[in-house]
Design an enzyme around this catalytic site. Structure first.
Site, PDB file in Angstrom:
ATOM      1  N   HIS A 253       0.828  -1.210   0.000  1.00 54.93           N
ATOM      2  CA  HIS A 253       0.000   0.000   0.000  1.00 54.93           C
ATOM      3  C   HIS A 253       0.861   1.259   0.000  1.00 54.93           C
ATOM      4  CE1 HIS A 253      -4.032   1.576   0.112  1.00 54.93           C
ATOM      5  NE2 HIS A 253      -3.724   2.398   1.079  1.00 54.93           N
ATOM      6  N   TYR A 288      -2.114  13.809   1.756  1.00 57.06           N
ATOM      7  CA  TYR A 288      -0.836  13.817   1.046  1.00 57.06           C
ATOM      8  C   TYR A 288      -0.202  15.197   1.034  1.00 57.06           C
ATOM      9  CZ  TYR A 288      -2.086   9.132  -0.331  1.00 57.06           C
ATOM     10  OH  TYR A 288      -2.426   7.803  -0.296  1.00 57.06           O
TER      11      TYR A 288
END
Length: 307
Positions: A253, A288
């Site tokens: 992941h 992010y």
């Protein structure tokens, strides 16, 4: 315990879950979590008030009830993150009840979730991501299996796929064009571009694979020709990260995290990255930006000429 819940409450829960499937496209795992969280809450009220919780008792929930439920969760060992998730499910259920039953949901909606430190995605550097792919390929005894593992990991990094999405591809998807149609969480479809390097990696694997490409068969095969178990990809990436000296966070992941973080660092648009990842909410993708800011601060601390 669920036997103490009235048929009316059970029916309301079922109808709310149906709405989550239909309107929000919630995945089966999410639906199961919602069901468990709300049932846990109703069972608590049943025991707390020593009476079955039908629709009328559910309407009389107080602030004290909410505090008692969350206290019981914490005493049972639930983390702040887990309590916040359960509270979110209960609030969503009560919003739905308020619209349909005329409830006054203030006591539930005003309950504050415990604060917790949000986990930031932990991407690899660009060099580490490339090294991971190369190392994965050299670990298998059979060349076709090494090529298969490298192709899967390349799709995770090159297209931002979840491992379940990559392994869910069938022979019908091949040959890849410039893009792939991916069926993601909750049955949501999205289109992702396919880089030439990813196309070549899959082509190399299929050329070496002893099993034919069949429209309804998995594109990525196990050693005996069946569907590839995701645990095998997790295992080879674990071996590769130990060989490379990478942290435990270097998982399959993490390759998807790396895809998103490197795009953002190169000037990618947040909305476009959201679409590429298949996130339902922009707030998920915004994690992010925090990673990128952390990276910038580290560069600043390391390179700024301090007095």
């Amino acid at each position: 315990m669920t036997l103490d819940i009235s048929p009316a409450a059970r029916d309301a829960l079922a109808r709310w879950l149906d709405s989550q499937r239909a309107l929000k496209g919630a995945s089966p795992n999410t639906i199961d979590a919602y069901r468990g969280d709300v049932l846990d809450f109703i069972v608590f009220l049943t025991l707390h008030h020593a009476e079955p919780q039908g629709l009328a008792p559910l309407a009389r929930v107080t602030t004290s009830d909410m505090r008692g439920w969350m206290a019981r969760l914490r005493m049972g060992g639930a983390s702040s993150r887990s309590v916040a998730r359960k509270l979110s499910a209960v609030k969503s259920f009560y919003r739905w009840l308020a619209e349909r039953e005329g409830y006054e949901p203030t006591a539930v909606l005003s309950a504050r979730a415990p604060k917790f430190q949000k986990k930031l995605p932990r991407p690899l550097t660009e060099d580490a991501a490339r090294a991971m792919i190369g190392t994965v390929e050299t670990q298998a005894r059979d060349s076709w299996i090494g090529a298969r593992d490298a192709a899967v990991v390349t799709l995770l990094y090159g297209c931002g796929l979840r491992i379940s999405e990559a392994l869910g591809l069938t022979g019908r998807a091949w040959p890849f064009g410039d893009s792939l149609r991916i069926l993601g969480k909750g049955g949501k479809e999205r289109i992702v571009p396919v880089l030439p390097v990813a196309r070549r990696a899959v082509e190399t694997y299929l050329r070496l694979c002893p099993y034919p490409v069949e429209p309804d068969a998995p594109l990525f095969r196990g050693a005996r020709g069946g569907p590839l178990n995701p645990r095998l990809i997790q295992k080879v990436t674990e071996q590769a990260r130990m060989q490379l000296g990478l942290p435990a966070s270097a998982t399959p992941h993490a390759m998807r995290h790396s895809f998103a973080t490197h795009l953002l660092a190169a000037g990618g648009d947040l909305r476009a990255i959201q679409e590429l990842l298949g996130h339902a909410s922009l707030s998920t993708t915004q994690a992010y930006t925090a990673v990128d800011q952390v990276h910038l601060m580290r560069v600043y601390d390391a390179c700024h000429p301090k007095a």
